[in-house]
Scaffold this active site. Structure first.
Site, short mmCIF file in Angstrom:
data_model
loop_
_atom_site.label_atom_id
_atom_site.label_comp_id
_atom_site.label_asym_id
_atom_site.label_seq_id
_atom_site.Cartn_x
_atom_site.Cartn_y
_atom_site.Cartn_z
N ASP A 125 39.83 -18.43 -2.25
CA ASP A 125 39.33 -19.29 -3.33
C ASP A 125 37.99 -18.77 -3.84
OD1 ASP A 125 39.67 -21.80 -4.86
OD2 ASP A 125 37.80 -22.35 -3.85
N LYS A 182 36.85 -17.27 -7.68
CA LYS A 182 35.71 -17.78 -8.44
C LYS A 182 34.77 -16.64 -8.86
CE LYS A 182 35.82 -22.35 -6.27
NZ LYS A 182 35.16 -23.29 -5.32
#
Length: 819
Positions: free
Chosen positions: A680, A684
């Site tokens: 994750d 980003k």
């Protein structure tokens, strides 16, 4: 003298005729003299024409229509006339119907329905209604007199569209309708020629009758009673927020009526205009409403435009060619041919280069016009002077009308801006030098969307409205977003003049759409009880088919399969707001494609919450770049989960215990490895790197693993915990080494020198990440302008409330762009 006219819907039922009688009674008590013009009962004229066509075919089936007309008129009489008085009027109406039946029988013999025959046939409608209502009013004690308009309105013999002989007509009206103590009940729509043959006045004929009588008698006012509250700012069937126009000039009324406003018909106003008689349009079914006053001059209005009207279906004819440039007489020839073949032209526009002439006609005339022009310009086409004659169908005309446009600058710019932001292409446009009307031609499918967008922009009755389609409303972020929208509703309406209307929502099981809006007090119950079984493709197709103005798709899911619909949604000029980072962290080609569509279609793709939840990270980065700053380095803690773990981990605690605690408090996914793998975080930092202009794929992000291959391969969460127990010495060594140097462990994502990296790093007390606490996120931007003292954004980077808030903020920012 006051002239009243009641249309077909006003005299169409027992209830409406009762209303009409009460209105007339009140008006008579306050006025010195009244003339009342009546149309046929609603639908009767069409039935008479149908009976005529049947009779002309030789069939006797017209008798059924005559029986139905008899039943309808007799029902009114039996309900509204006292029993003891019914026989007289029933006999008169029966006599008229017998004449009608005999006339239709005659048509069966000659097998022909000529314009002259048709005019006499349809005259029965007005004669029946006017005679019937005149008798009813007399029974109420009112001094009424039935007037057959054929005795006073004299015309030529152009059956179907007879022209009035005003000299003779005015003389007859003045001689026969001059008693102020009498209520004259006049048949609308009909007249007679010099031979006494019945004629009709064409479309809007009963209004025309009232206007003729009012002008002849120099009436104080002419009242047109219909079934709406006067003239409206737009068609209320298409624009729910349309409202009545209190007063309007003759010129404005003519323009609005020409372009589709059906309340009145332009020629019917001319006699009144010429005598400066005000016309008041009123509602029979809401007689207390003030309606609309149409007069020569009006007071200055609060809005720069007066109204918007439209013609839903037109064909656009285009004649073009280099041989037209500078050649005199081309336009004259084109429109001469149209006049010769009696083709009515709705709109004309011509390029200043004289390369083309474009005009609108009824769709039914499109092919006929093409053939006329190809024949008329046969030699020019053969010589190549004119390239071709083209006809486009499925188009509409929208007209923005108002005398206020003369004194207001920027009306055209505002109009075309509104259309552009809603993805509505303008095919043609025309504006007269009077600046009273701007007319545009658009695709037929866009007419309701255009009307609503323009009306909202120029009139702002309920402020600006955004129409939201929400995917994932029952998820944590979606549910919280709806709660925030509901709580902020009144503030936004009062302080920001903004209404946010949720018109569609879908989860993995149900979907519901309502263009009027879904009540946010009971949305979940509506979704569960009224929602259809979910079909994602159908949901998106319906979203596009609704074609609502100012539409926004809000994706509150983390579903990677939804991304396939993003491009079609943007192509349909629907903006997107989403915390779902899959689209922006997929392939670079997809990333670029979405931005290209967004740019070309002039819509927004907003994703502030992709990184840092509600923290202004992406907007800050874009602001730096757009203002010309150069990004040298980005460092960030972008995972609330990893932030909590390493803010809690210490030499006194085992790493596995901290991970378990984080899971128990809801900071991690059900399987903590989903967070600890760094995937994750990699997505980003990839998004931030791409925002800086770097062409990176997900695989290009260097990920220094936090977990061992054995931990990642563990068969279950419990087995994973066991591996962490076994490897505790490794993590204990990391934390001890950091503490020994006075540092703290942080899982940092960075972007520098074209490289994106993620991994565990130790930072000292001078680093801005040293003092992090809880689950905070932090981003540090080192730029040319912020070189020695980086720009830092810090705060909660996870949680439904702050994420929903970030989505909400993006939605509100969209309103400023679209408005």
């Amino acid at each position: 003298m006051r002239v009243l006219k009641f249309g077909g819907t006003s005299v169409g039922t027992v209830e409406s005729i009762t209303e009409v009688a009460e209105i007339i009674q009140k008006k008579f008590s306050k006025s010195a003299g009244i003339a009342v013009v009546f149309s046929a009962m609603s639908g009767v004229t069409n039935k008479l024409l149908e009976a005529g066509r049947i009779a002309a075919s030789g069939s006797a089936d017209y008798l059924e229509i005559v029986r139905n007309l008899e039943d309808r008129h007799f029902e009114v009489i039996k309900q509204l006339v006292p029993v003891k008085s019914q026989s007289s009027i029933l006999a008169k109406i029966k006599g008229e119907l017998n004449d009608l039946e005999d006339f239709l029988k005659g048509i069966t013999y000659i097998r022909e329905l000529s314009p002259r025959t048709s005019d006499f046939l349809v005259s029965f409608g007005e004669r029946l209604s006017s005679r019937m209502i005149a008798f009813m009013l007399k029974e109420k004690g009112l001094p009424t007199q039935y007037v057959d308009a054929r005795q006073v309105i004299k015309t030529n013999s152009a059956f179907g569209f007879a022209e009035v002989d005003f000299h003779r007509t005015n003389q007859h009206i003045i001689e026969n309708l001059n008693d102020p103590t009498v209520i004259y009940c006049v048949t609308g729509f009909i007249g007679s020629d010099e031979n006494g043959s019945t004629t009709t006045l064409g479309r809007g004929g009963s209004d025309y009758t009232a206007s003729i009588i009012g002008a002849a008698l120099n009436a104080e006012v002419i009242e047109i009673w219909t079934d709406v509250n006067g003239m409206m700012t737009a068609d209320p069937r298409k624009v729910k927020n349309a409202f009545s126009i209190a007063e309007i000039s003759y010129s404005e009324a003519m323009e609005l009526s020409h372009f589709g406003a059906k309340v009145i018909y332009p020629p019917s106003l001319i006699p009144a205009f010429q005598r400066d008689i005000p016309i008041r349009v009123l509602n029979t079914f809401e007689s207390s409403h003030t309606g609309t006053v149409i007069s020569k001059t009006v007071n200055q209005k609060a809005y720069s435009i007066t109204g918007i009207s439209s013609i839903d279906d037109i064909a656009l004819v285009n004649l073009q060619g280099n041989g037209m440039i500078g050649v005199a007489g081309v336009s004259a020839k084109v429109f001469g041919l149209m006049a010769e073949h009696k083709v009515s032209i709705i709109l004309i526009t011509q390029a200043s280069s004289e390369h083309s002439i474009c005009f609108a006609v009824e769709p039914s005339a499109g092919e006929k016009v093409r053939q006329i022009l190809e024949k008329g310009f046969k030699s020019e086409i053969a010589n190549g002077e004119i390239e071709n004659v083209s006809v486009q169908y499925n188009l509409s005309i929208l007209a923005v009308v108002g005398e206020g446009m003369r004194s207001s600058s920027g009306i055209s710019g505002k109009l075309f801006s509104v259309l552009g932001k809603n993805g509505i292409n303008v095919v043609a446009t025309a504006q007269g030098s009077s600046e009273l009307n701007i007319s545009i031609v658009i695709k037929k499918k866009d007419i309701a969307k255009a009307l609503n967008a323009i009306h909202e922009s120029f009139f702002e009755i309920d402020g600006f409205t955004l129409n939201l389609f929400i995917l994932g409303p029952t998820g944590l972020i979606g549910r919280t977003l709806l709660k925030q929208i509901r709580a902020q509703k009144e503030y936004l309406r009062k302080e920001k003049n903004l209404t946010i209307r949720v018109v569609g929502m879908t989860n993995t099981r149900k979907m519901v759409l309502n263009p009027e809006g879904i009540d946010l007090e009971s949305w979940l119950d509506k979704l569960e009880t009224e929602g259809e079984p979910v079909n994602q493709s159908e949901f998106f197709e319906d979203m596009q088919a609704l074609n609502l103005s100012n539409s926004v798709f809000v994706d509150c899911s983390a579903d990677k399969n939804i991304i396939q619909y993003y491009a079609p949604v943007l192509q349909s000029n629907i903006s997107i707001v989403t915390p779902n980072k899959v689209a922006n962290s997929g392939t670079y080609e997809e990333y670029v494609a979405l931005r290209e569509i967004s740019r070309k279609r002039n819509v927004k793709f907003l994703y502030e919450t992709n990184v840092g939840a509600g923290l202004p990270i992406i907007n800050t980065l874009q602001g730096l770049i757009n203002s010309g700053d150069q990004i040298r380095k980005i460092e960030a803690v972008l995972s609330g989960t990893l932030s909590y773990i390493f803010n809690t981990f210490s030499v006194e605690r085992k790493f596995v215990d901290v991970v378990k605690e984080a899971k128990e408090k809801g900071y991690t996914e059900p399987d903590p490895r989903d967070d600890l793998s760094g995937t994750d975080v990699a997505r980003k930092i990839l998004i931030l790197a791409r925002e800086c202009g770097l062409k990176l794929e997900f695989e290009d992000v260097e990920n220094t693993p936090l977990l061992s291959p054995k931990a990642l391969a563990a068969g279950s969460v419990n087995e994973f915990y066991q591996v962490l127990e076994e490897e505790d010495g490794h993590y204990a060594g990391l934390i001890s080494a950091a503490y020994a140097e006075g540092k703290r462990l942080r899982f940092i994502a960075s972007f520098e020198d074209g490289k994106a990296r993620i991994g565990l790093t130790s930072v000292d007390a001078g680093h801005p990440f040293y003092a992090l606490s809880g689950s905070e996120n932090i981003v540090s931007f080192t730029t040319d302008r912020y070189e020695t003292n980086p720009l830092v954004v810090k705060g909660p980077g996870a949680g439904a409330e702050v994420t929903a808030m970030g989505v909400f903020a993006d939605i509100i920012s969209l309103s400023s762009f679209l408005a």
